[in-house]
Design a protein around this motif. Structure first.
Motif, PDB file in Angstrom:
ATOM      1  N   TYR A 122     -42.330  65.798   1.560  1.00 34.04           N
ATOM      2  CA  TYR A 122     -40.784  66.324   1.325  1.00 34.04           C
ATOM      3  C   TYR A 122     -40.940  67.710   0.808  1.00 34.04           C
ATOM      4  O   TYR A 122     -41.664  68.026  -0.260  1.00 34.04           O
ATOM      5  CB  TYR A 122     -40.154  65.426   0.318  1.00 34.04           C
ATOM      6  N   VAL A 123     -40.122  68.834   1.208  1.00 28.56           N
ATOM      7  CA  VAL A 123     -40.103  70.130   0.978  1.00 28.56           C
ATOM      8  C   VAL A 123     -38.729  70.173   0.166  1.00 28.56           C
ATOM      9  O   VAL A 123     -37.564  70.095   0.939  1.00 28.56           O
ATOM     10  CB  VAL A 123     -40.197  71.151   1.984  1.00 28.56           C
ATOM     11  N   GLU A 124     -38.557  70.546  -1.106  1.00 29.21           N
ATOM     12  CA  GLU A 124     -37.233  70.744  -1.834  1.00 29.21           C
ATOM     13  C   GLU A 124     -36.687  72.012  -1.288  1.00 29.21           C
ATOM     14  O   GLU A 124     -37.506  73.100  -1.244  1.00 29.21           O
ATOM     15  CB  GLU A 124     -37.512  70.670  -3.293  1.00 29.21           C
ATOM     16  N   SER A 125     -35.462  72.163  -1.353  1.00 35.20           N
ATOM     17  CA  SER A 125     -34.870  73.489  -0.855  1.00 35.20           C
ATOM     18  C   SER A 125     -35.117  74.499  -1.823  1.00 35.20           C
ATOM     19  O   SER A 125     -35.273  73.903  -3.025  1.00 35.20           O
ATOM     20  CB  SER A 125     -33.336  73.123  -1.104  1.00 35.20           C
ATOM     21  N   VAL A 126     -35.089  75.722  -1.578  1.00 26.53           N
ATOM     22  CA  VAL A 126     -35.073  76.903  -2.228  1.00 26.53           C
ATOM     23  C   VAL A 126     -34.081  76.756  -3.481  1.00 26.53           C
ATOM     24  O   VAL A 126     -33.971  77.629  -4.315  1.00 26.53           O
ATOM     25  CB  VAL A 126     -35.169  78.249  -1.528  1.00 26.53           C
ATOM     26  N   CYS A 127     -32.917  76.252  -2.775  1.00 28.68           N
ATOM     27  CA  CYS A 127     -31.839  76.438  -4.035  1.00 28.68           C
ATOM     28  C   CYS A 127     -31.892  75.469  -5.108  1.00 28.68           C
ATOM     29  O   CYS A 127     -31.405  75.701  -6.108  1.00 28.68           O
ATOM     30  CB  CYS A 127     -30.480  75.750  -3.038  1.00 28.68           C
ATOM     31  N   ARG A 128     -33.104  74.538  -5.164  1.00 24.91           N
ATOM     32  CA  ARG A 128     -33.280  73.895  -6.342  1.00 24.91           C
ATOM     33  C   ARG A 128     -34.114  74.425  -7.211  1.00 24.91           C
ATOM     34  O   ARG A 128     -35.330  74.618  -6.875  1.00 24.91           O
ATOM     35  CB  ARG A 128     -33.650  72.566  -6.010  1.00 24.91           C
ATOM     36  N   VAL A 129     -33.766  75.218  -8.193  1.00 20.57           N
ATOM     37  CA  VAL A 129     -34.521  75.963  -9.337  1.00 20.57           C
ATOM     38  C   VAL A 129     -34.911  75.264 -10.473  1.00 20.57           C
ATOM     39  O   VAL A 129     -36.206  75.648 -10.761  1.00 20.57           O
ATOM     40  CB  VAL A 129     -33.826  77.332  -9.640  1.00 20.57           C
ATOM     41  N   GLU A 130     -34.128  74.653 -11.073  1.00 19.79           N
ATOM     42  CA  GLU A 130     -34.453  73.936 -12.400  1.00 19.79           C
ATOM     43  C   GLU A 130     -34.492  72.378 -11.860  1.00 19.79           C
ATOM     44  O   GLU A 130     -35.457  71.842 -12.850  1.00 19.79           O
ATOM     45  CB  GLU A 130     -33.397  74.105 -13.094  1.00 19.79           C
ATOM     46  N   THR A 131     -33.871  71.565 -11.356  1.00 24.44           N
ATOM     47  CA  THR A 131     -34.166  70.132 -11.135  1.00 24.44           C
ATOM     48  C   THR A 131     -34.189  69.954  -9.624  1.00 24.44           C
ATOM     49  O   THR A 131     -33.702  70.709  -8.682  1.00 24.44           O
ATOM     50  CB  THR A 131     -32.946  69.564 -11.693  1.00 24.44           C
ATOM     51  N   LEU A 132     -34.727  68.728  -9.283  1.00 23.61           N
ATOM     52  CA  LEU A 132     -34.901  68.207  -8.086  1.00 23.61           C
ATOM     53  C   LEU A 132     -33.501  67.736  -7.452  1.00 23.61           C
ATOM     54  O   LEU A 132     -32.891  67.066  -8.124  1.00 23.61           O
ATOM     55  CB  LEU A 132     -35.895  67.154  -8.011  1.00 23.61           C
ATOM     56  N   SER A 133     -33.286  67.646  -5.968  1.00 20.78           N
ATOM     57  CA  SER A 133     -32.266  67.152  -5.712  1.00 20.78           C
ATOM     58  C   SER A 133     -32.235  65.388  -5.918  1.00 20.78           C
ATOM     59  O   SER A 133     -33.307  64.973  -6.035  1.00 20.78           O
ATOM     60  CB  SER A 133     -32.156  67.563  -4.488  1.00 20.78           C
ATOM     61  N   LEU A 134     -31.106  64.957  -5.511  1.00 25.89           N
ATOM     62  CA  LEU A 134     -31.207  63.438  -5.317  1.00 25.89           C
ATOM     63  C   LEU A 134     -32.228  63.138  -4.621  1.00 25.89           C
ATOM     64  O   LEU A 134     -33.038  61.780  -4.904  1.00 25.89           O
ATOM     65  CB  LEU A 134     -29.773  62.923  -5.429  1.00 25.89           C
ATOM     66  N   SER A 135     -32.622  63.626  -3.369  1.00 26.70           N
ATOM     67  CA  SER A 135     -33.548  63.257  -2.356  1.00 26.70           C
ATOM     68  C   SER A 135     -34.803  63.412  -2.941  1.00 26.70           C
ATOM     69  O   SER A 135     -35.665  62.457  -2.785  1.00 26.70           O
ATOM     70  CB  SER A 135     -33.313  63.941  -1.242  1.00 26.70           C
ATOM     71  N   GLY A 136     -34.845  64.465  -3.734  1.00 28.78           N
ATOM     72  CA  GLY A 136     -36.311  64.767  -4.189  1.00 28.78           C
ATOM     73  C   GLY A 136     -36.771  63.760  -5.469  1.00 28.78           C
ATOM     74  O   GLY A 136     -38.011  63.201  -5.399  1.00 28.78           O
ATOM     75  N   LYS A 137     -35.764  63.472  -6.203  1.00 26.91           N
ATOM     76  CA  LYS A 137     -36.074  62.498  -7.099  1.00 26.91           C
ATOM     77  C   LYS A 137     -36.224  61.071  -6.584  1.00 26.91           C
ATOM     78  O   LYS A 137     -37.259  60.412  -7.281  1.00 26.91           O
ATOM     79  CB  LYS A 137     -34.658  62.314  -8.031  1.00 26.91           C
ATOM     80  N   ILE A 138     -35.742  60.714  -5.676  1.00 27.93           N
ATOM     81  CA  ILE A 138     -35.941  59.309  -5.004  1.00 27.93           C
ATOM     82  C   ILE A 138     -37.342  59.415  -4.362  1.00 27.93           C
ATOM     83  O   ILE A 138     -38.282  58.466  -4.392  1.00 27.93           O
ATOM     84  CB  ILE A 138     -35.007  58.946  -3.895  1.00 27.93           C
ATOM     85  N   LEU A 139     -37.683  60.261  -3.415  1.00 27.49           N
ATOM     86  CA  LEU A 139     -38.909  60.483  -2.961  1.00 27.49           C
ATOM     87  C   LEU A 139     -40.173  60.847  -3.553  1.00 27.49           C
ATOM     88  O   LEU A 139     -41.296  60.593  -3.462  1.00 27.49           O
ATOM     89  CB  LEU A 139     -38.728  61.389  -1.745  1.00 27.49           C
ATOM     90  N   LEU A 140     -39.728  61.308  -4.786  1.00 26.38           N
ATOM     91  CA  LEU A 140     -40.929  61.686  -5.933  1.00 26.38           C
ATOM     92  C   LEU A 140     -41.703  60.350  -6.012  1.00 26.38           C
ATOM     93  O   LEU A 140     -43.130  60.405  -6.430  1.00 26.38           O
ATOM     94  CB  LEU A 140     -40.447  61.852  -7.178  1.00 26.38           C
ATOM     95  N   HIS A 141     -41.028  59.130  -5.974  1.00 29.87           N
ATOM     96  CA  HIS A 141     -42.044  57.825  -5.992  1.00 29.87           C
ATOM     97  C   HIS A 141     -42.698  57.436  -4.985  1.00 29.87           C
ATOM     98  O   HIS A 141     -43.592  56.446  -4.741  1.00 29.87           O
ATOM     99  CB  HIS A 141     -40.938  56.705  -6.824  1.00 29.87           C
ATOM    100  N   ILE A 142     -42.306  57.905  -3.604  1.00 31.40           N
ATOM    101  CA  ILE A 142     -42.976  57.161  -2.375  1.00 31.40           C
ATOM    102  C   ILE A 142     -43.713  58.035  -1.616  1.00 31.40           C
ATOM    103  O   ILE A 142     -44.476  58.014  -0.726  1.00 31.40           O
ATOM    104  CB  ILE A 142     -41.862  56.582  -1.565  1.00 31.40           C
ATOM    105  N   ALA A 143     -43.462  59.415  -1.715  1.00 34.91           N
ATOM    106  CA  ALA A 143     -43.698  60.503  -0.912  1.00 34.91           C
ATOM    107  C   ALA A 143     -45.202  60.944  -1.116  1.00 34.91           C
ATOM    108  O   ALA A 143     -45.713  60.647  -2.468  1.00 34.91           O
ATOM    109  CB  ALA A 143     -42.977  61.798  -0.801  1.00 34.91           C
ATOM    110  N   ASP A 144     -46.029  61.218  -0.153  1.00 31.27           N
ATOM    111  CA  ASP A 144     -47.517  61.604  -0.714  1.00 31.27           C
ATOM    112  C   ASP A 144     -47.256  63.087  -1.144  1.00 31.27           C
ATOM    113  O   ASP A 144     -48.317  63.284  -2.026  1.00 31.27           O
ATOM    114  CB  ASP A 144     -48.222  61.756   0.606  1.00 31.27           C
ATOM    115  N   GLU A 145     -46.551  63.983  -0.883  1.00 29.28           N
ATOM    116  CA  GLU A 145     -46.447  65.214  -1.277  1.00 29.28           C
ATOM    117  C   GLU A 145     -45.027  65.924  -1.763  1.00 29.28           C
ATOM    118  O   GLU A 145     -44.137  65.597  -0.448  1.00 29.28           O
ATOM    119  CB  GLU A 145     -47.177  66.300  -0.892  1.00 29.28           C
ATOM    120  N   ILE A 146     -44.623  66.336  -2.902  1.00 28.36           N
ATOM    121  CA  ILE A 146     -43.415  66.935  -2.707  1.00 28.36           C
ATOM    122  C   ILE A 146     -43.549  68.481  -3.107  1.00 28.36           C
ATOM    123  O   ILE A 146     -44.201  68.826  -3.986  1.00 28.36           O
ATOM    124  CB  ILE A 146     -42.603  66.171  -4.045  1.00 28.36           C
ATOM    125  N   LEU A 147     -43.081  69.321  -2.126  1.00 25.53           N
ATOM    126  CA  LEU A 147     -43.483  70.652  -2.204  1.00 25.53           C
ATOM    127  C   LEU A 147     -42.210  71.257  -2.867  1.00 25.53           C
ATOM    128  O   LEU A 147     -41.263  71.132  -2.416  1.00 25.53           O
ATOM    129  CB  LEU A 147     -43.821  71.234  -0.917  1.00 25.53           C
TER     130      LEU A 147
END
Length: 204
Positions: A159-184
């Motif tokens: 999962y690649v987080e959007s460049v717009c997310r500077v301080e916190t992960l998006s909701l999708s990022g927070k969810i996938l933080l637990h199942i994705a192999d890599e969060i970029l």
């Protein structure tokens, strides 16, 4: 819904194709192409993910793009990108959008479950080796399907987080933080806040 998905996975395991089992044991990743499923969001999300795809080696093929049914602009961008490649082995699939802009959270649950009815069979049919996604909730059912597919064969969810997310992960990022192999992520301070992520700099 979870019980239904689990039951489907059990049935699939029982009737697992012999070729799938053979694949898991014998595939040489260093010499064979890697099938790639790309979940394109919309607008800037699509631009970012396609910038990444454009930088990938030619061995990432075939490429399977997944877009929302209401997103005609992403399909045009994908077609335009693929027209510049020598290897044009790609396919575009449409699934229902998990969440529209300004949609209530209550109805989002329902629409996400509906999208999962299309996403799970698609992922289990294609069996991609890598799932690359960013941005919107459309990728959530796809990534969960990929997570379950790991029971049958190796799948890497990125999962690649959007460049717009500077301080916190998006909701999708927070969810996938637990199942994705890599969060970029594209900002160093974001990586410091979430140590499980990986900083890659600006994508586009």
């Amino acid at each position: 819904f979870v019980l239904i998905v689990g039951l489907c996975c059990i049935i699939y395991l029982i009737f697992l194709d012999e070729n799938d089992t053979k694949f898991c044991k014998t595939r040489d990743k260093s010499s064979q192409p890697a099938s790639l499923m790309v979940v394109a969001g919309s607008g800037g999300h699509t631009t970012e993910i396609l910038s990444l795809v454009n930088e990938l080696g030619s061995h990432y093929q075939p490429r399977y793009y997944v877009i929302a049914k209401t997103d005609s602009m992403s399909e045009e961008k994908i077609t335009r990108l693929e027209s510049t490649k020598k290897n044009r082995e790609y396919h575009i699939y449409q699934v229902p959008r998990s969440r529209e802009v300004k949609q209530s959270w209550l109805t989002t649950v329902i629409s996400t479950l509906y999208a999962a009815l299309y996403s799970f069979p698609l992922v289990f049919k294609i069996k991609p080796e890598i799932i690359l996604c960013n941005g919107p909730g459309t990728c959530i059912p796809i990534c969960f399907a990929g997570f379950l597919l790991k029971v049958l064969r190796p799948v890497k969810v990125v999962y690649v987080e959007s460049v717009c997310r500077v301080e916190t992960l998006s909701l999708s990022g927070k969810i996938l933080l637990h199942i994705a192999d890599e969060i970029l992520v594209q900002w160093p301070q974001l990586q410091h806040k979430y140590p499980k992520t990986k900083y890659i700099g600006r994508v586009s």
